[in-house]
Scaffold this motif. Structure first.
Motif, mmCIF file in Angstrom:
data_model
loop_
_atom_site.group_PDB
_atom_site.id
_atom_site.type_symbol
_atom_site.label_atom_id
_atom_site.label_comp_id
_atom_site.label_asym_id
_atom_site.label_seq_id
_atom_site.Cartn_x
_atom_site.Cartn_y
_atom_site.Cartn_z
ATOM 1 N N GLU A 1 49.916 78.616 48.745
ATOM 2 C CA GLU A 1 51.333 78.588 49.089
ATOM 3 C C GLU A 1 51.990 77.342 48.527
ATOM 4 O OE1 GLU A 1 52.032 78.804 53.251
ATOM 5 O OE2 GLU A 1 51.439 80.889 53.408
ATOM 6 N N GLU A 2 53.278 77.452 48.325
ATOM 7 C CA GLU A 2 54.043 76.290 47.894
ATOM 8 C C GLU A 2 54.210 75.344 49.087
ATOM 9 O OE1 GLU A 2 58.477 75.692 46.177
ATOM 10 O OE2 GLU A 2 57.314 77.354 45.346
ATOM 11 N N ALA A 3 54.154 74.067 48.826
ATOM 12 C CA ALA A 3 54.274 73.083 49.897
ATOM 13 C C ALA A 3 55.674 73.155 50.527
ATOM 14 C CB ALA A 3 54.026 71.680 49.360
ATOM 15 N N PRO A 4 55.744 73.102 51.862
ATOM 16 C CA PRO A 4 57.048 73.178 52.524
ATOM 17 C C PRO A 4 57.803 71.854 52.406
ATOM 18 C CG PRO A 4 55.356 72.799 54.139
ATOM 19 C CD PRO A 4 54.661 72.975 52.828
ATOM 20 N N GLU A 5 59.092 71.924 52.589
ATOM 21 C CA GLU A 5 59.894 70.713 52.660
ATOM 22 C C GLU A 5 59.683 70.138 54.061
ATOM 23 O OE1 GLU A 5 63.957 71.110 51.388
ATOM 24 O OE2 GLU A 5 63.406 72.770 50.072
ATOM 25 N N LEU A 6 58.980 69.010 54.146
ATOM 26 C CA LEU A 6 58.560 68.483 55.438
ATOM 27 C C LEU A 6 59.738 68.122 56.326
ATOM 28 C CD1 LEU A 6 55.523 66.307 54.393
ATOM 29 C CD2 LEU A 6 55.539 68.607 55.305
ATOM 30 N N LEU A 7 60.759 67.490 55.764
ATOM 31 C CA LEU A 7 61.901 67.097 56.575
ATOM 32 C C LEU A 7 62.609 68.323 57.133
ATOM 33 C CD1 LEU A 7 63.516 64.737 57.647
ATOM 34 C CD2 LEU A 7 64.918 64.837 55.595
ATOM 35 N N LYS A 8 62.744 69.366 56.324
ATOM 36 C CA LYS A 8 63.391 70.597 56.792
ATOM 37 C C LYS A 8 62.576 71.241 57.906
ATOM 38 C CE LYS A 8 65.465 74.829 55.118
ATOM 39 N NZ LYS A 8 65.747 75.681 53.968
ATOM 40 N N LYS A 9 61.236 71.247 57.758
ATOM 41 C CA LYS A 9 60.377 71.821 58.794
ATOM 42 C C LYS A 9 60.512 71.071 60.114
ATOM 43 C CE LYS A 9 57.031 74.806 57.504
ATOM 44 N NZ LYS A 9 56.629 75.995 58.200
ATOM 45 N N LEU A 10 60.649 69.748 60.033
ATOM 46 C CA LEU A 10 60.743 68.935 61.245
ATOM 47 C C LEU A 10 62.103 69.048 61.921
ATOM 48 C CD1 LEU A 10 58.958 65.710 60.009
ATOM 49 C CD2 LEU A 10 58.086 67.367 61.645
ATOM 50 N N THR A 11 63.164 69.173 61.146
ATOM 51 C CA THR A 11 64.512 69.154 61.721
ATOM 52 C C THR A 11 65.093 70.542 61.985
ATOM 53 O OG1 THR A 11 65.472 69.024 59.509
ATOM 54 C CG2 THR A 11 65.077 66.945 60.662
ATOM 55 N N GLU A 12 64.505 71.581 61.425
ATOM 56 C CA GLU A 12 65.065 72.926 61.570
ATOM 57 C C GLU A 12 65.225 73.380 63.027
ATOM 58 O OE1 GLU A 12 64.510 77.355 59.631
ATOM 59 O OE2 GLU A 12 63.134 75.759 59.090
ATOM 60 N N PRO A 13 64.228 73.188 63.910
ATOM 61 C CA PRO A 13 64.428 73.623 65.308
ATOM 62 C C PRO A 13 65.593 72.903 65.992
ATOM 63 C CG PRO A 13 62.114 73.168 64.902
ATOM 64 C CD PRO A 13 62.863 72.709 63.690
ATOM 65 N N PHE A 14 65.762 71.613 65.701
ATOM 66 C CA PHE A 14 66.856 70.864 66.317
ATOM 67 C C PHE A 14 68.206 71.304 65.774
ATOM 68 C CE2 PHE A 14 63.185 67.920 66.510
ATOM 69 C CZ PHE A 14 63.038 67.930 67.888
ATOM 70 N N THR A 15 68.257 71.572 64.465
ATOM 71 C CA THR A 15 69.535 72.012 63.890
ATOM 72 C C THR A 15 69.931 73.375 64.437
ATOM 73 O OG1 THR A 15 68.147 71.989 61.901
ATOM 74 C CG2 THR A 15 70.286 71.045 61.693
ATOM 75 N N LYS A 16 68.968 74.264 64.624
ATOM 76 C CA LYS A 16 69.288 75.573 65.185
ATOM 77 C C LYS A 16 69.850 75.444 66.591
ATOM 78 C CE LYS A 16 66.249 78.541 62.544
ATOM 79 N NZ LYS A 16 65.141 79.476 62.538
ATOM 80 N N LEU A 17 69.297 74.525 67.385
ATOM 81 C CA LEU A 17 69.813 74.310 68.738
ATOM 82 C C LEU A 17 71.241 73.792 68.694
ATOM 83 C CD1 LEU A 17 66.756 72.718 70.555
ATOM 84 C CD2 LEU A 17 67.798 74.929 71.019
ATOM 85 N N ILE A 18 71.516 72.886 67.792
ATOM 86 C CA ILE A 18 72.860 72.308 67.694
ATOM 87 C C ILE A 18 73.866 73.350 67.218
ATOM 88 C CG2 ILE A 18 74.261 70.620 66.427
ATOM 89 C CD1 ILE A 18 71.776 68.796 66.473
ATOM 90 N N ILE A 19 73.477 74.145 66.226
ATOM 91 C CA ILE A 19 74.395 75.155 65.681
ATOM 92 C C ILE A 19 74.700 76.239 66.713
ATOM 93 C CG2 ILE A 19 74.584 76.991 63.948
ATOM 94 C CD1 ILE A 19 73.123 75.135 62.016
ATOM 95 N N GLN A 20 73.692 76.624 67.505
ATOM 96 C CA GLN A 20 73.925 77.661 68.512
ATOM 97 C C GLN A 20 74.806 77.109 69.593
ATOM 98 O OE1 GLN A 20 70.057 78.889 69.796
ATOM 99 N NE2 GLN A 20 69.697 80.121 67.985
#
Length: 65
Positions: A46-65
Motif C-alpha cells: 500500500e501507499e504510505a498514508p499522510e500521517l498528519l491527515k490520519k491523525l487530524t481527520e477524526p477531530f476535523t470531522k467532529l468540528i465540521i459536523q
C-alpha cells in the motif's frame, strides 16, 4: 534571532538529557513508536498514508459536523 536560537538549543539539549536515559532504561519511546505505527493498520504494497491527515481527520470531522 540569536536569543531564540539559544533557547531552542537549550530545549534540544534538555530533551536529550531527559529522554535518552528514559529510552535506554525502559524503551518507552520505541514502544510508543511501535504502537503509533501499528495503529495505522498498514498493509504490504500500500501507499504510505499522510500521517498528519490520519491523525487530524477524526477531530476535523467532529468540528465540521
Amino acid at each position: 534571532a540569536f536569543a531564540g536560537a539559544t533557547i531552542h538549543d537549550c530545549f534540544n539539549w534538555l530533551s536529550v538529557l531527559v529522554l535518552l536515559p528514559v529510552e535506554v532504561a525502559s524503551g518507552l519511546m520505541s514502544y510508543l513508536a511501535r504502537v503509533t505505527v501499528s495503529s495505522f493498520q498498514l498493509h504490504s504494497g500500500e501507499e504510505a498514508p499522510e500521517l498528519l491527515k490520519k491523525l487530524t481527520e477524526p477531530f476535523t470531522k467532529l468540528i465540521i459536523q
